[in-house]
Each structure stands twice: as structure tokens, then as C-alpha cells.
Design a protein around this motif. Structure first.
Motif, short mmCIF file in Angstrom:
data_model
loop_
_atom_site.label_atom_id
_atom_site.label_comp_id
_atom_site.label_asym_id
_atom_site.label_seq_id
_atom_site.Cartn_x
_atom_site.Cartn_y
_atom_site.Cartn_z
N LEU A 35 0.83 -1.22 0.00
CA LEU A 35 0.00 0.00 0.00
C LEU A 35 0.85 1.26 0.00
N MET A 36 1.91 1.29 0.81
CA MET A 36 2.78 2.48 0.83
C MET A 36 3.47 2.67 -0.51
N TYR A 38 2.40 1.70 -3.52
CA TYR A 38 1.44 2.17 -4.52
C TYR A 38 0.89 3.55 -4.19
N ARG A 39 0.91 3.93 -2.94
CA ARG A 39 0.60 5.33 -2.58
C ARG A 39 1.63 6.24 -3.23
N ASP A 40 2.90 5.82 -3.14
CA ASP A 40 3.97 6.59 -3.77
C ASP A 40 3.81 6.63 -5.29
N CYS A 43 1.20 9.09 -6.07
CA CYS A 43 1.73 10.46 -5.88
C CYS A 43 2.56 10.90 -7.08
N TYR A 54 7.19 7.96 0.64
CA TYR A 54 7.59 7.17 1.81
C TYR A 54 8.82 6.35 1.46
N GLN A 75 -5.23 2.52 -8.83
CA GLN A 75 -6.36 2.44 -7.90
C GLN A 75 -6.86 1.01 -7.75
N ILE A 78 -4.51 -0.79 -5.39
CA ILE A 78 -4.76 -0.35 -4.01
C ILE A 78 -6.04 -0.98 -3.47
#
Length: 105
Positions: A35-36, A38-40, A43, A54, A75, A78
Motif C-alpha cells: 500500500l505504501m 502504490y501510494r507513492d 503520488c 515514503y 487504484q 490499491i
């Protein structure tokens, strides 16, 4: 780094899937890393610089994945990751959910 190298970026992760399927806590911890990451990716896809990451030490990998994936693809990864964490917490067989997640990557 094993999660990123072997599961996210690796071509085959059958041994890792088998290992994670046997340990609910480990799979949830590892999915947190997914998750971190794919958050990146999201972003970077949205125009953020390396300072917002991160996983700044993996910025090149994040940019490479972001360059290949659409926002919708990111998405979907995620969302499937969240579903897989939920499956683990509900004691469902997570190997199928992990396999679906890997196919989205």
C-alpha cells in the motif's frame, strides 16, 4: 525490500505467496508495504516529487511503475490490496486474493 523486489517488481512470486498464505500477520505487514509503495506510485503519477515519497530510496522503481500504469490501474491495485488485507483478517484463504493482486501489478 523483499516485498518490493520479489512481489511488486518480480516476475514470479509463488514461493512468497505460499509463505504469506500461512501467516496472517506477515501478510498484513507485507501488504502494508504494498500500500505504501502504490501510494507513492499514485503520488508520482499525480506529479509529486521524490520528497513526497515514503519509499524515497526506491524512487526510481516508483517512477518506473508509475510510468507504466494508469491511475485506474494504480487504484485497482490499491483496492485489491485492501480487499486482501480484509480477507486475511476474516481468515479467508488469501492465496487467491494475493494471486489476483499480483496479476494487477
Amino acid at each position: 525490500n523483499v516485498v518490493i523486489d520479489e512481489f511488486i517488481l518480480g516476475a514470479s512470486s509463488e514461493a512468497l505467496l505460499k509463505k504469506w498464505s500461512a501467516d496472517k500477520e506477515e501478510v498484513c505487514d507485507c501488504l502494508g508495504i504494498v500500500l505504501m509503495f502504490y501510494r507513492d506510485v499514485l503520488c508520482v503519477k499525480s506529479g509529486a516529487g521524490d520528497g513526497a515519497l515514503y519509499n524515497a530510496d526506491r524512487a526510481a522503481d516508483v517512477r518506473r511503475v508509475a510510468g507504466k500504469a494508469s491511475v485506474i490501474d494504480i487504484q485497482a491495485v490499491i483496492a485489491q490490496t485492501v480487499k486482501t488485507v480484509e480477507a486475511a483478517h476474516e481468515n479467508f484463504n488469501v492465496k487467491v486474493a494475493l494471486t489476483l493482486l499480483k496479476e494487477l501489478m
